[in-house]
Enzyme design. Structure first.
Site, mmCIF file in Angstrom:
data_model
loop_
_atom_site.group_PDB
_atom_site.id
_atom_site.type_symbol
_atom_site.label_atom_id
_atom_site.label_comp_id
_atom_site.label_asym_id
_atom_site.label_seq_id
_atom_site.Cartn_x
_atom_site.Cartn_y
_atom_site.Cartn_z
ATOM 1 N N LYS A 77 0.843 -1.193 0.000
ATOM 2 C CA LYS A 77 0.000 0.000 0.000
ATOM 3 C C LYS A 77 0.881 1.248 0.000
ATOM 4 C CE LYS A 77 -3.839 1.958 2.738
ATOM 5 N NZ LYS A 77 -4.719 1.702 3.903
ATOM 6 N N SER A 146 -9.481 2.154 2.916
ATOM 7 C CA SER A 146 -8.518 2.909 2.135
ATOM 8 C C SER A 146 -7.533 2.019 1.364
ATOM 9 C CB SER A 146 -7.702 3.805 3.074
ATOM 10 O OG SER A 146 -6.990 3.028 4.032
ATOM 11 N N SER A 170 -10.515 -0.318 6.855
ATOM 12 C CA SER A 170 -9.809 -0.260 5.574
ATOM 13 C C SER A 170 -9.218 -1.568 5.080
ATOM 14 C CB SER A 170 -8.696 0.790 5.652
ATOM 15 O OG SER A 170 -9.242 2.068 5.853
#
Length: 428
Positions: A77, A146, A170
């Site tokens: 990420k 996210s 998330s």
């Protein structure tokens, strides 16, 4: 990644690499080919250098590093620092920012012989403003957030597994929307150094993968826990259905998914009992939000003050809210969380794990945002390990997951029950 690919499972690929039947370069090239085919539509990657990835794979193949990841590619990420790739945190403020070192999670992956293939898209500073990524099952839908790029890349077969983070919902929510396993460990089990903080009391590093053994493989590297799964053939888990005080937010497809899961569990001869959370848990959502916004408004002070014009309106509003949370309200929320955390032994007294919604329903339209983390917030606040188990679908044939929650530090039990449940789903 095509279904006939012999290394579709990371654990199988690891065994083939160790036996000399497969190379890291071959795995990496397969990933890159899939990305080349699908990335224009899915847009899961914030940074990807194909030449550098292949070169890194060749170096791993030629090295003597026999770490347990053995050259397997991992998506990171774009919130994790990487010394050899930019880390943009989903914001124009940090476009092309080049860290000098790796985040702890990234360093551990590399120490274990893993290959960081590239950086996956995150929402703005891991909050709510969407990135470019689309849902692989329907590009008009959100992949969630996210950890949007990580969930979508794994779901679409671009990479065997990927790193995510959870401060509200998330990991679990995008895993549900994209139809993959998403694992949030017990809070504090994975070092967050080198991760751009959202809220330091809540931020948790986790994993996306397509099966539970793959989750356990990467998670064991990150946490240094012994997560090798024991046989679940004779397992008879005691499962508690926990609708949570937020049940009114469950859409029909989530209600149906839980009902189907309960039938499958009981048909397999296992007990499902109702678990109602104590009344003191009713306002945990408010406590989580107070802590998250208070800490975010402090943690993003520089960005807010020096680059406020480059922040989305929604994030500016959230930071403004957080700046209005008094220290006393923050301490009261932390105390509330600690009190409810101490009561978890009673919640789990008669069950091994809880079964709860992962998300309100199917992935909403991309234009509607990244979805509501309402079914994840309290578990993030309490620090319990959580796992999204895919396998159900909604009225639009889109994934709908169910969430398993285990007691604090019951991570291996959680993954074992998750594997058992996955097998039960597949048998039906």
């Amino acid at each position: 990644m095509t279904p006939e690919a012999g290394w579709r499972s990371a654990t199988e690929a690891r065994a083939d690499i160790a036996a000399g039947r497969l190379s890291s370069e071959a795995v990496t090239l397969e990933c890159l080919e899939r990305i080349k085919e699908r990335e224009p539509e899915i847009q899961a990657w914030a940074h990807l250098d194909e030449g550098a990835a292949v070169d890194a794979a060749r170096r791993i193949d030629q090295s003597t590093n026999n770490g347990i990841l053995r050259g397997l590619p991992v998506g990171a990420k774009d919130l994790f620092d990487t010394h050899d790739m930019p880390t943009g945190c989903g914001s124009p403020i940090y476009a092309n920012r080049q860290p000098a070192s790796d985040a702890a999670a990234v360093a551990l992956i590399r120490r274990a012989g893993g290959l960081v293939l590239g950086k996956t898209v995150t929402t703005e500073f891991a909050f709510f403003s969407p990135g470019k990524t689309r849902n692989p099952h329907d590009p008009t839908r959100t992949p969630g957030g996210s950890s949007s790029g990580s969930a979508a890349a794994v779901a679409d077969g671009m990479v065997p597994f990927a790193l995510g983070t959870q401060t509200a919902g998330s990991i679990i929510r995008p895993a549900s929307y994209c139809g993959v396993f998403g694992y949030k460990p017990t809070y504090g089990d994975v070092n967050t150094a080198g991760l751009k903080p959202g809220a330091w009391s809540l931020d948790t590093v986790g994993v996306f993968a397509r099966n539970v053994p793959d989750v356990a493989l990467l998670a064991s590297v990150l946490s240094s826990h012994e997560l090798e799964l024991r046989s679940t053939d004779s397992m008879r888990p005691r499962i508690g259905l926990c609708r949570t005080p937020q049940w009114r937010s469950a859409l029909p497809e989530t209600v149906d998914a839980l009902a189907s899961a309960i039938k499958i569990i009981t048909d397999a001869g296992c007990e499902v009992s109702e678990v109602t959370l104590p009344e003191q848990y009713d306002d945990l959502l408010e406590a989580q939000y107070a802590i998250m916004t208070f800490e975010a408004s402090r943690g993003l002070s520089f960005e807010r003050d020096a680059h406020g014009e480059h922040l989305s309106r929604r994030l500016r509003e959230l930071l403004d809210e957080g700046s209005q949370v008094s220290h006393q309200k923050y301490i009261d929320a932390k105390h509330k969380a600690a009190t409810c955390r101490a009561a978890l032994d009673d919640v789990f007294s008669d069950v091994d794990v809880l079964l709860a919604p992962s998300a309100p329903g199917e992935a909403p339209a991309y234009t509607a945002g990244t979805g509501d983390p309402i079914f994840n917030r309290i578990w993030t606040l309490l620090g319990t390990p959580c796992l999204n188990v895919p396998g159900m679908t909604g009225p639009n044939d889109l994934p709908v997951g169910v969430q398993l929650i285990a007691p604090l530090h019951g991570d291996r039990l959680l993954l074992e029950v998750g594997q058992w449940l996955d097998r039960a789903f597949r048998a039906n």
